[in-house]
Scaffold this motif. Structure first.
Motif, PDB file in Angstrom:
ATOM      1  N   HIS A  51       0.838  -1.190   0.000  1.00 45.29           N
ATOM      2  CA  HIS A  51       0.000   0.000   0.000  1.00 45.29           C
ATOM      3  C   HIS A  51       0.879   1.247   0.000  1.00 45.29           C
ATOM      4  CE1 HIS A  51      -4.014  -1.848   0.407  1.00 45.29           C
ATOM      5  NE2 HIS A  51      -3.290  -2.868   0.854  1.00 45.29           N
ATOM      6  N   SER A  52       0.259   2.394  -0.183  1.00 47.49           N
ATOM      7  CA  SER A  52       0.989   3.648  -0.409  1.00 47.49           C
ATOM      8  C   SER A  52       2.119   3.856   0.594  1.00 47.49           C
ATOM      9  CB  SER A  52       0.019   4.825  -0.322  1.00 47.49           C
ATOM     10  OG  SER A  52      -0.989   4.725  -1.307  1.00 47.49           O
ATOM     11  N   GLU A  53       3.318   4.041   0.049  1.00 47.70           N
ATOM     12  CA  GLU A  53       4.522   4.323   0.840  1.00 47.70           C
ATOM     13  C   GLU A  53       4.752   3.264   1.919  1.00 47.70           C
ATOM     14  OE1 GLU A  53       3.987   8.347   2.172  1.00 47.70           O
ATOM     15  OE2 GLU A  53       4.229   9.171   0.159  1.00 47.70           O
ATOM     16  N   GLY A  54       4.420   2.022   1.571  1.00 49.33           N
ATOM     17  CA  GLY A  54       4.573   0.925   2.517  1.00 49.33           C
ATOM     18  C   GLY A  54       5.969   0.325   2.501  1.00 49.33           C
ATOM     19  N   ALA A  55       6.067  -0.900   3.007  1.00 47.12           N
ATOM     20  CA  ALA A  55       7.374  -1.548   3.161  1.00 47.12           C
ATOM     21  C   ALA A  55       7.923  -1.982   1.805  1.00 47.12           C
ATOM     22  CB  ALA A  55       7.247  -2.752   4.080  1.00 47.12           C
ATOM     23  N   PRO A  56       9.197  -1.751   1.550  1.00 50.62           N
ATOM     24  CA  PRO A  56       9.802  -2.202   0.294  1.00 50.62           C
ATOM     25  C   PRO A  56       9.970  -3.709   0.279  1.00 50.62           C
ATOM     26  CG  PRO A  56      11.475  -1.288   1.743  1.00 50.62           C
ATOM     27  CD  PRO A  56      10.159  -1.046   2.420  1.00 50.62           C
ATOM     28  N   LEU A  57      10.250  -4.235  -0.887  1.00 53.70           N
ATOM     29  CA  LEU A  57      10.526  -5.660  -1.015  1.00 53.70           C
ATOM     30  C   LEU A  57      11.774  -6.039  -0.227  1.00 53.70           C
ATOM     31  CD1 LEU A  57       9.891  -6.187  -4.838  1.00 53.70           C
ATOM     32  CD2 LEU A  57       8.486  -7.059  -2.960  1.00 53.70           C
ATOM     33  N   ASP A  88      -6.396  11.880  -5.328  1.00 56.68           N
ATOM     34  CA  ASP A  88      -6.751  13.236  -5.736  1.00 56.68           C
ATOM     35  C   ASP A  88      -5.528  14.130  -5.917  1.00 56.68           C
ATOM     36  OD1 ASP A  88      -5.983  13.379  -3.107  1.00 56.68           O
ATOM     37  OD2 ASP A  88      -7.755  14.476  -2.404  1.00 56.68           O
ATOM     38  N   LYS A  89      -4.370  13.510  -6.082  1.00 59.73           N
ATOM     39  CA  LYS A  89      -3.145  14.306  -6.220  1.00 59.73           C
ATOM     40  C   LYS A  89      -2.053  13.485  -6.898  1.00 59.73           C
ATOM     41  CE  LYS A  89      -1.887  13.065  -1.455  1.00 59.73           C
ATOM     42  NZ  LYS A  89      -1.651  13.602  -0.100  1.00 59.73           N
ATOM     43  N   ALA A  90      -0.953  14.133  -7.184  1.00 53.91           N
ATOM     44  CA  ALA A  90       0.180  13.464  -7.815  1.00 53.91           C
ATOM     45  C   ALA A  90       0.781  12.417  -6.883  1.00 53.91           C
ATOM     46  CB  ALA A  90       1.238  14.488  -8.206  1.00 53.91           C
ATOM     47  N   ILE A  91       1.393  11.399  -7.469  1.00 57.94           N
ATOM     48  CA  ILE A  91       2.122  10.404  -6.679  1.00 57.94           C
ATOM     49  C   ILE A  91       3.292  11.100  -5.994  1.00 57.94           C
ATOM     50  CG2 ILE A  91       3.421   8.246  -6.735  1.00 57.94           C
ATOM     51  CD1 ILE A  91       1.942   7.543  -9.321  1.00 57.94           C
ATOM     52  N   GLY A  92       3.438  10.850  -4.698  1.00 58.06           N
ATOM     53  CA  GLY A  92       4.501  11.492  -3.936  1.00 58.06           C
ATOM     54  C   GLY A  92       5.877  10.927  -4.233  1.00 58.06           C
ATOM     55  N   ALA A  93       6.892  11.707  -3.880  1.00 57.03           N
ATOM     56  CA  ALA A  93       8.278  11.311  -4.144  1.00 57.03           C
ATOM     57  C   ALA A  93       8.640  10.012  -3.444  1.00 57.03           C
ATOM     58  CB  ALA A  93       9.224  12.429  -3.724  1.00 57.03           C
ATOM     59  N   ALA A  94       8.137   9.815  -2.223  1.00 55.46           N
ATOM     60  CA  ALA A  94       8.465   8.596  -1.478  1.00 55.46           C
ATOM     61  C   ALA A  94       7.901   7.365  -2.173  1.00 55.46           C
ATOM     62  CB  ALA A  94       7.938   8.694  -0.052  1.00 55.46           C
ATOM     63  N   GLU A  95       6.691   7.491  -2.739  1.00 57.32           N
ATOM     64  CA  GLU A  95       6.088   6.365  -3.448  1.00 57.32           C
ATOM     65  C   GLU A  95       6.858   6.052  -4.726  1.00 57.32           C
ATOM     66  OE1 GLU A  95       3.291   3.272  -4.251  1.00 57.32           O
ATOM     67  OE2 GLU A  95       3.738   4.397  -2.421  1.00 57.32           O
ATOM     68  N   LEU A  96       7.222   7.078  -5.470  1.00 58.66           N
ATOM     69  CA  LEU A  96       8.004   6.857  -6.692  1.00 58.66           C
ATOM     70  C   LEU A  96       9.348   6.207  -6.369  1.00 58.66           C
ATOM     71  CD1 LEU A  96       7.262  10.216  -8.544  1.00 58.66           C
ATOM     72  CD2 LEU A  96       6.347   7.955  -9.113  1.00 58.66           C
ATOM     73  N   SER A  97       9.931   6.624  -5.246  1.00 57.55           N
ATOM     74  CA  SER A  97      11.198   6.025  -4.815  1.00 57.55           C
ATOM     75  C   SER A  97      11.006   4.566  -4.422  1.00 57.55           C
ATOM     76  CB  SER A  97      11.766   6.822  -3.629  1.00 57.55           C
ATOM     77  OG  SER A  97      12.973   6.248  -3.175  1.00 57.55           O
ATOM     78  N   LEU A  98       9.869   4.257  -3.784  1.00 51.18           N
ATOM     79  CA  LEU A  98       9.561   2.873  -3.423  1.00 51.18           C
ATOM     80  C   LEU A  98       9.477   2.003  -4.666  1.00 51.18           C
ATOM     81  CD1 LEU A  98       8.505   0.656  -1.427  1.00 51.18           C
ATOM     82  CD2 LEU A  98       6.208   1.545  -1.892  1.00 51.18           C
ATOM     83  N   ILE A  99       8.765   2.483  -5.686  1.00 48.18           N
ATOM     84  CA  ILE A  99       8.597   1.704  -6.918  1.00 48.18           C
ATOM     85  C   ILE A  99       9.946   1.437  -7.568  1.00 48.18           C
ATOM     86  CG2 ILE A  99       7.574   1.699  -9.227  1.00 48.18           C
ATOM     87  CD1 ILE A  99       5.336   3.531  -8.011  1.00 48.18           C
ATOM     88  N   GLN A 100      10.763   2.497  -7.697  1.00 49.21           N
ATOM     89  CA  GLN A 100      12.073   2.319  -8.321  1.00 49.21           C
ATOM     90  C   GLN A 100      12.964   1.401  -7.500  1.00 49.21           C
ATOM     91  OE1 GLN A 100      13.436   3.449 -11.445  1.00 49.21           O
ATOM     92  NE2 GLN A 100      14.771   1.815 -10.702  1.00 49.21           N
ATOM     93  N   GLY A 101      12.949   1.576  -6.192  1.00 46.39           N
ATOM     94  CA  GLY A 101      13.773   0.740  -5.332  1.00 46.39           C
ATOM     95  C   GLY A 101      13.406  -0.727  -5.413  1.00 46.39           C
ATOM     96  N   ASP A 102      12.112  -1.019  -5.496  1.00 45.44           N
ATOM     97  CA  ASP A 102      11.677  -2.416  -5.612  1.00 45.44           C
ATOM     98  C   ASP A 102      12.133  -3.026  -6.937  1.00 45.44           C
ATOM     99  OD1 ASP A 102      10.489  -2.455  -3.148  1.00 45.44           O
ATOM    100  OD2 ASP A 102       8.443  -2.226  -3.885  1.00 45.44           O
TER     101      ASP A 102
END
Length: 458
Positions: A60-66, A93-107
């Motif tokens: 879920h949003s900004e949750g634990a990385p793999l 209702d807003k843009a994806i936050g930096a922490a979430e984008l970082s989570l996706i890339q990190g995974d």
């Protein structure tokens, strides 16, 4: 998409794998008849890229990385893919936050290090009645994800269309998006931000037919092109439940035939769920449906009762072996001697014993290893292994040039590597052929052709 607990399945799979892999194998030499080499086909279980049983891993949003440790251990279970499912409920209702984008890339970075590939899905709610996002937000999010898709196209196997409704399964949208026009808008936007080589999967066959205004399956004339219809396959998240598979089909017979034909060129996969009306997904039913619909992957984590029934009935290993493609050498013929800087006549026959073809491009190479120095020389082949369809044989007949390879005696190998340059050297992304005593781990994984070639001086 339901909450899944797969740890028990995972660790039992590790034990089974160890039992299988510790068995000693004999070294055999294939027979040579009229200068034709024939190869023994193996039933061993081993991982190959972008196929087989996979694990679902939700966040879920900004949750634990793999967990890098957990990912690294999956290959011991012969798993080569994970479904990484990102819920974006905090960004409706807003843009994806930096922490979430970082989570996706990190995974995705961790998946690459582990030698796996990812199926991706994005959604906004994991329950019926939960709210999704309006199209304007989805479009904004897809624009934000575009650079991530491009930077990680090497390790993205497929992308499930997602975004709309509960679990991203294209129903129960609180923003009215579960209509053909809105689904078309979302899918076209997704296709526009994805690199062309990444295929998308939609939840039902009628969704694809309505979006493209066609009930014709993909054929060879448009396969692997930029045409939208050629880039869209299928995922069934209620596979083998009986009847319509919880609404996956409206005209069961016709739509299954459509998928069977379509899936010669676009991927199918998904997961089982609780059977309806006493239906029993037996081994025979599973075997027949996976063959018919050309399944390339299946979730290990859901539905546990079905997976366990297959284990108890003795067909789980069979399905693990034949899900997706399973290429094997049948025979080959080469000259014994050639002239330096000349050409080499290559005749190789390869059969696909799996339920499905390859969908992502691979590059095939002859590798010549100098028997004296050990030096390796690589010769590219033109063959497109995606054309080796289930239960069919592909004839690779070519005359590549041996320019620059010095005189000497060479052992010959076939190497099948990932199309991405950065993954080409890695053994985890090389295709192993299903033959006895041919796989070697040298040079990032090669298949021994069991032939010695002499290159003579001019």
């Amino acid at each position: 998409m339901k909450k899944k607990n797969w740890y028990r399945i995972f660790f039992s799979g590790v034990v089974l794998c160890c039992m299988v892999s510790c068995k000693k194998s004999k070294t055999t030499t294939p027979p040579v008849v009229d200068n034709t080499i024939t190869y023994d086909i193996s039933a061993a279980i081993f991982p190959n890229p972008e196929r087989g049983f996979m694990h679902n891993m939700e966040v879920h949003s900004e949750g634990a990385p793999l967990s890098a440790t957990l990912l690294a251990s999956m290959r011991a279970q012969n798993v080569s893919m994970v479904l990484r499912f990102f819920y974006l409920e905090a960004f409706k209702d807003k843009a994806i936050g930096a922490a979430e984008l970082s989570l996706i890339q990190g995974d995705l970075d961790k998946i690459r290090v582990a030698g796996l590939k990812a199926i991706l899905r994005f959604a906004y709610t994991d329950s019926i009645g939960g709210t999704d996002a309006p199209y304007t937000i989805i479009a904004q999010h897809l624009d934000q994800l575009r650079p991530i898709f491009e930077a990680n196209k090497d390790v993205v196997a497929f992308v499930q269309a997602g975004f709309i409704g509960a679990w991203g399964e294209w129903h129960s949208s609180t923003n009215g998006l579960a209509t053909a026009d809105n689904e078309r808008q979302v899918l076209n936007k997704l296709l526009s931000v994805l690199p062309q080589e990444i295929m998308v999967q939609v939840r039902t066959p009628t969704a694809k037919q309505q979006i493209f205004n066609s009930n014709l399956p993909v054929t060879a004339d448009i396969a692997y092109t930029s045409e939208g219809r050629a880039r869209v396959g299928h995922h069934n998240d209620c596979f083998l439940t009986g009847g319509t598979d919880y609404g996956t089909y409206t005209n069961v017979t016709a739509e299954k035939q459509y998928i069977s034909d379509d899936a010669l060129y676009v991927p199918t996969g998904g997961e089982t769920c609780p059977p309806e009306n006493g239906y029993d997904p037996t081994c025979n039913e599973g075997r027949n449906e996976m063959k018919r619909l050309r399944w390339t992957y299946l979730n290990l984590d859901w539905y546990p009762a079905t997976i366990n029934e297959w284990k108890n009935s003795g067909c789980f290993d069979e399905f693990h072996t034949y899900l997706g493609y399973r290429l094997a050498l049948v025979s080959a013929k080469f000259p014994d001697q050639v002239a330096a800087n000349g050409t080499l006549a290559v005749d190789i026959s390869i059969i696909n014993k799996g339920y499905a073809p390859l969908y992502n491009k691979k590059n095939a190479y002859l590798v010549l290893k100098d028997k004296t120095s050990g030096t390796l020389y690589e010769v590219a082949l033109a063959a497109d292994l995606r054309t080796c369809k289930p239960a069919a044989t592909l004839a690779v007949s070519e005359t590549p040039a041996l320019t620059g390879i010095p005189a000497g005696t060479y052992d010959m190998y076939l190497r099948i590597a990932d199309n991405a340059a950065n993954l080409k050297p890695r053994i985890e992304y090389a295709v192993r052929l299903a033959n006895t005593d041919t796989w070697v781990e040298e040079n990032g994984g090669m298949n021994n052709l069991k032939h010695q070639l002499i290159i003579n001086k001019n």
